[in-house]
Design a protein around this motif. Structure first.
Motif, mmCIF file in Angstrom:
data_model
loop_
_atom_site.group_PDB
_atom_site.id
_atom_site.type_symbol
_atom_site.label_atom_id
_atom_site.label_comp_id
_atom_site.label_asym_id
_atom_site.label_seq_id
_atom_site.Cartn_x
_atom_site.Cartn_y
_atom_site.Cartn_z
ATOM 1 N N LYS A 259 6.966 -11.979 23.641
ATOM 2 C CA LYS A 259 7.990 -10.691 23.335
ATOM 3 C C LYS A 259 8.730 -10.789 21.922
ATOM 4 N N GLN A 260 9.123 -12.067 21.916
ATOM 5 C CA GLN A 260 10.098 -12.342 20.726
ATOM 6 C C GLN A 260 9.141 -12.195 19.494
ATOM 7 N N ASN A 261 7.889 -12.436 19.518
ATOM 8 C CA ASN A 261 6.969 -12.551 18.405
ATOM 9 C C ASN A 261 6.713 -11.007 17.962
ATOM 10 N N VAL A 262 6.419 -10.291 19.242
ATOM 11 C CA VAL A 262 6.232 -8.792 19.156
ATOM 12 C C VAL A 262 7.350 -8.146 18.353
ATOM 13 N N THR A 263 8.513 -8.582 18.647
ATOM 14 C CA THR A 263 9.608 -8.074 18.176
ATOM 15 C C THR A 263 9.911 -8.307 16.642
ATOM 16 N N LEU A 264 9.508 -9.637 16.670
ATOM 17 C CA LEU A 264 9.841 -10.231 15.019
ATOM 18 C C LEU A 264 8.807 -9.442 14.227
ATOM 19 N N ALA A 265 7.566 -9.374 14.777
ATOM 20 C CA ALA A 265 6.481 -8.646 14.170
ATOM 21 C C ALA A 265 6.761 -7.330 13.683
ATOM 22 N N THR A 266 7.412 -6.483 14.704
ATOM 23 C CA THR A 266 7.844 -5.141 14.540
ATOM 24 C C THR A 266 8.796 -5.030 13.552
ATOM 25 N N GLU A 267 9.899 -6.087 13.650
ATOM 26 C CA GLU A 267 10.908 -5.995 12.379
ATOM 27 C C GLU A 267 10.538 -6.346 11.268
ATOM 28 N N ARG A 268 9.483 -7.216 11.214
ATOM 29 C CA ARG A 268 9.214 -7.508 9.935
ATOM 30 C C ARG A 268 8.061 -6.503 9.109
ATOM 31 N N GLU A 269 7.536 -5.670 10.158
ATOM 32 C CA GLU A 269 6.724 -4.503 9.509
ATOM 33 C C GLU A 269 7.748 -3.429 9.107
ATOM 34 N N THR A 270 8.775 -3.473 9.893
ATOM 35 C CA THR A 270 9.904 -2.270 9.679
ATOM 36 C C THR A 270 10.276 -2.625 8.134
ATOM 37 N N LEU A 271 10.768 -3.977 8.068
ATOM 38 C CA LEU A 271 11.445 -4.666 6.899
ATOM 39 C C LEU A 271 10.584 -4.460 5.869
ATOM 40 N N LYS A 272 9.015 -4.639 5.909
ATOM 41 C CA LYS A 272 8.097 -4.274 4.878
ATOM 42 C C LYS A 272 7.908 -2.943 4.383
ATOM 43 N N ASN A 273 8.116 -2.165 5.477
ATOM 44 C CA ASN A 273 8.126 -0.735 5.238
ATOM 45 C C ASN A 273 9.236 -0.384 4.481
ATOM 46 N N ASN A 274 10.537 -0.730 4.976
ATOM 47 C CA ASN A 274 11.744 -0.435 4.107
ATOM 48 C C ASN A 274 11.757 -1.001 2.720
ATOM 49 N N LEU A 275 11.171 -2.376 2.556
ATOM 50 C CA LEU A 275 11.047 -2.897 1.464
ATOM 51 C C LEU A 275 10.333 -2.107 0.392
ATOM 52 N N ALA A 276 9.114 -1.652 0.951
ATOM 53 C CA ALA A 276 8.294 -0.849 0.309
ATOM 54 C C ALA A 276 8.552 0.473 -0.183
ATOM 55 N N THR A 277 9.425 1.053 0.773
ATOM 56 C CA THR A 277 10.136 2.377 0.284
ATOM 57 C C THR A 277 11.075 2.125 -0.768
ATOM 58 N N VAL A 278 11.863 1.112 -0.547
ATOM 59 C CA VAL A 278 12.960 0.756 -1.519
ATOM 60 C C VAL A 278 12.399 0.295 -2.883
ATOM 61 N N SER A 279 11.297 -0.460 -2.858
ATOM 62 C CA SER A 279 10.515 -0.638 -4.029
ATOM 63 C C SER A 279 9.896 0.595 -4.711
#
Length: 305
Positions: free
Chosen positions: A135-155
């Motif tokens: 569950k923690q890995n899924v949460t981290l993966a989701t947060e990482r994906e969200t962060l990636k998307n946010n970084l992509a948007t910011v970039s």
């Protein structure tokens, strides 16, 4: 006196023998019943032990399958979890070896039951820990994906802003570059006295003067601005001195004929650039191009007869 035998003695003796035989038969029957009962108990005990061994082995199979199923999730285990996993597998192996022995005593089966009970508790807890880790890995993966998307948007926004800034910077540079308001070119000859007089014939001309004004520009920086002059002769060749340098204008490197500077005050002042031709002038049209601040400033020319 003649002796007469007693009639009751013989029957009494026979009766005692019969009672004795009956007692012996009863004893034998009792022994047989006892032995039969003990045999049944022993057989029941053996069957019980065998059934219990089978049940315990089945439980071990179930626990081992549960551990393998949990591990198949490929969750990245911590060092502590990996150690617990290895410990559980080792414990199952030990219990299998114990159950693989010959006949087990009641005490040994009881101990095996208790060990498996504890093992099931640890496997259940281990399974829960692994599920929580997943569950923690899924949460981290989701947060990482969200962060990636946010970084992509910011970039993307940063790239867009950078592009807009570059476009704005270019617009500012274009807007702040000096432009010619009006311009003309006059050819002159130099008399022996040093005085100059304007001419229209090529054979008389020795120099030209480029007279121009600069268009009003409130964005342009007031002060000195370098002016680059390019003069094209009637044959289409750029006239360059031996030590001619280069400059950049309109995104390309160019050679210049002459370089000078003017003091821009944005007050409508007129400027004059003088250029002496090191070679005789030719008949035809001379094109004069002026550049300033990285852009074309203006164009003029003169035709000599």
């Amino acid at each position: 006196m003649e002796y007469q035998p007693q009639p009751d003695q013989a029957p009494k003796k026979n009766s005692n023998v019969i009672y004795f035989l009956i007692a012996v038969v009863v004893a034998l029957l009792g022994t047989d019943v006892y032995l039969y009962t003990q045999k049944n108990k022993s057989d029941t005990k053996i069957v019980y032990q065998n059934d219990e061994k089978t049940r315990l082995q089945t439980e071990l199979d179930s626990l081992e399958a549960q551990i393998e199923q949990v591990n198949s999730g490929r969750a990245k285990m911590t060092v502590a979890m990996q150690a617990k996993n290895d410990s559980l597998k080792a414990k199952i192996k030990v219990l299998r070896n114990e159950l693989a022995k010959g006949k087990l005593t009641v005490a040994e089966i009881s101990k095996a039951q208790e060990d498996i009970k504890q093992l099931r508790y640890f496997v259940t807890k281990y399974t829960a820990d692994i599920e929580e880790l997943k569950k923690q890995n899924v949460t981290l993966a989701t947060e990482r994906e969200t962060l990636k998307n946010n970084l992509a948007t910011v970039s993307e926004k940063a790239t867009t802003l950078e592009k807009q800034n570059q476009e704005l910077d270019t617009k500012v540079k274009v807007a702040s570059a000096l432009k010619v308001g009006s311009a003309d070119v006059v050819a002159y000859k130099i008399k022996n006295s040093g005085k100059e007089s304007d001419v229209t014939k090529a054979k008389q001309a020795q120099k030209i003067k480029v007279n121009f004004t600069v268009a009003s520009n409130s964005v342009a920086e007031k002060g000195l601005h370098d002016i680059y002059v390019r003069i094209i002769d009637p044959t289409g060749n750029l006239i360059t001195p031996p030590d001619a340098g280069t400059f950049n204008a309109d995104s390309q490197d160019l050679q210049y004929t002459y370089k000078t500077a003017i003091d821009f005050k944005d007050d409508g002042s007129g400027y004059t650039i003088e250029w002496v031709n090191p070679m005789p002038f030719q008949k035809g049209t001379y094109t004069v191009l002026l550049y300033a601040d990285g852009f074309t400033m203006g164009k003029t020319g003169i035709t000599l007869k």
